[in-house]
Scaffold this active site. Structure first.
Site, mmCIF file in Angstrom:
data_model
loop_
_atom_site.group_PDB
_atom_site.id
_atom_site.type_symbol
_atom_site.label_atom_id
_atom_site.label_comp_id
_atom_site.label_asym_id
_atom_site.label_seq_id
_atom_site.Cartn_x
_atom_site.Cartn_y
_atom_site.Cartn_z
ATOM 1 N N ARG A 61 0.818 -1.115 -0.152
ATOM 2 C CA ARG A 61 -0.003 -0.019 0.024
ATOM 3 C C ARG A 61 0.800 1.095 0.021
ATOM 4 N NH1 ARG A 61 -4.735 1.260 -1.597
ATOM 5 N NH2 ARG A 61 -5.241 -0.868 -0.625
ATOM 6 N N GLN A 84 -7.989 -7.753 -9.100
ATOM 7 C CA GLN A 84 -7.904 -6.381 -9.416
ATOM 8 C C GLN A 84 -6.464 -6.303 -9.466
ATOM 9 O OE1 GLN A 84 -10.369 -3.360 -7.700
ATOM 10 N NE2 GLN A 84 -8.550 -2.702 -6.664
ATOM 11 N N ARG A 89 2.213 -6.921 -9.406
ATOM 12 C CA ARG A 89 2.447 -6.200 -8.071
ATOM 13 C C ARG A 89 2.583 -7.326 -7.097
ATOM 14 N NH1 ARG A 89 -2.780 -3.635 -5.339
ATOM 15 N NH2 ARG A 89 -4.459 -5.166 -5.854
ATOM 16 N N HIS A 162 1.499 2.794 -10.557
ATOM 17 C CA HIS A 162 0.436 3.296 -9.343
ATOM 18 C C HIS A 162 1.227 4.361 -8.297
ATOM 19 C CE1 HIS A 162 -2.832 3.648 -6.658
ATOM 20 N NE2 HIS A 162 -3.649 2.603 -7.234
ATOM 21 N N ASP A 211 -11.595 9.688 -7.693
ATOM 22 C CA ASP A 211 -11.005 8.690 -8.560
ATOM 23 C C ASP A 211 -11.089 8.672 -10.174
ATOM 24 O OD1 ASP A 211 -9.696 6.162 -9.326
ATOM 25 O OD2 ASP A 211 -11.420 5.007 -8.204
ATOM 26 N N GLU A 267 -1.166 8.366 -11.567
ATOM 27 C CA GLU A 267 -0.986 7.323 -11.905
ATOM 28 C C GLU A 267 -0.908 7.398 -13.621
ATOM 29 O OE1 GLU A 267 -3.743 4.695 -10.121
ATOM 30 O OE2 GLU A 267 -3.824 5.611 -8.595
#
Length: 301
Positions: A61, A84, A89, A162, A211, A267
């Site tokens: 995170r 997702q 990652r 990200h 978002d 991002e």
């Protein structure tokens, strides 16, 4: 040594002081410390939650996670069995021990190809190469994707960096995005989320849950706040996402208390539509994060 491997983490050290840390797990950059031309004291540039897992048990995170081959929930039939943001990652990347150590920069190259657990969920052949380059005031990341198929199968994918930028979310502004089309994923209905909007603000803030996916943006962005800032320059990444959960971040299990107050995610990626890569062809998408040396002020109109 300009590059050291310790407990699954690569540490790149520039001769003038800046340092970057990259986990082999996820190829995630988890720290970038750099000074400015007027102040050589090293300052952290990336946010990582104090509750983030950095032991390879789950995606980090914060920092700079690599998103491939799907952004968000899978929508392509080839990605239907993936979680997702795909698998890049949350898999261990390979480093063959080599690095480039020049006067002005230090660089390492990581790679990933289909491993046994990946092939259970994703059948396409590929080779990913991730290059992280540290300069005195810049951090450059490049993702190279090769379709290693020997047949006529095309490889269709998303790719995105990200970036969690350490910044006061109450004061940060992102631009120039004025006039670009975006999709607001905070809308309550699927119809609302899929309806394009046009950005009216010269400086985009994240004072509320944000978002937003900007399509076909200009590839150069300024992220500014009182006393600091970063420039982001991209290559072959046509879209950009601006994200901050604000109070909805309380629902995120690995988000530290009020962590959303301390970052903005900007991002760059290719996420509106898919890169369509033919067999035995390659694609590269990259970004350069650069420290801003003098305070700037984007208008918030």
């Amino acid at each position: 040594m300009p590059v050291q491997l310790t407990s699954g983490k690569l540490v790149l050290s520039h001769p003038k002081g800046p340092v970057v840390e990259v986990l082999l797990y996820g190829a995630s950059v988890i720290s970038w410390k750099s000074g400015t031309k007027s102040n050589t004291e090293l300052s952290e540039r990336l946010f990582v939650s104090q509750k983030a897992a950095v032991d390879g048990s789950k995606p980090v995170r914060g920092g700079i996670p690599v998103v491939f081959p799907c952004f968000g929930a899978p929508t392509h039939p080839d990605h239907a069995r993936l979680n997702q943001h795909g698998f890049a990652r949350n898999s261990v990347w390979n480093w063959d021990g080599t690095s480039i150590d020049e006067k002005d920069y230090v660089s390492v190259q990581l790679s990933e190809s289909p491993m046994s657990w990946i092939t259970l969920f994703y059948s396409k052949p590929f080779l990913l190469t991730y290059v992280v380059t540290l300069s005195e005031f810049d951090l450059k990341t490049d993702l190279h994707v090769q379709n290693t198929s020997t047949s006529v199968d095309n490889l269709e994918f998303h790719a995105l960096f990200h970036n969690y930028i350490l910044a006061p979310s109450a004061d940060v502004l992102v631009g120039p995005l004025q006039g670009f089309t975006y999709y607001d994923k905070t809308e309550s209905t699927e119809g609302g989320k899929s309806t394009p909007k046009v950005e009216a603000r010269a400086g985009v803030d994240v004072k509320k849950f944000t978002d937003s996916v900007y399509e076909n943006a200009n590839g150069k962005y300024e992220v500014t706040w009182p006393g600091g800032g970063l420039d982001i320059t991209t290559n072959n990444l046509k879209d950009v996402v601006v994200w901050n959960p604000q109070e909805t971040g309380r629902k995120i299990g690995d988000m530290e208390e009020n962590g959303w107050e301390n970052f903005v995610c900007v991002e760059p990626g290719y996420v509106r539509g898919f890169v369509n890569l033919e067999a035995d062809r390659s694609w590269t998408g990259g970004q350069t994060l650069s420290v801003v040396h003098e305070e700037r002020h984007l208008p918030n109109l």
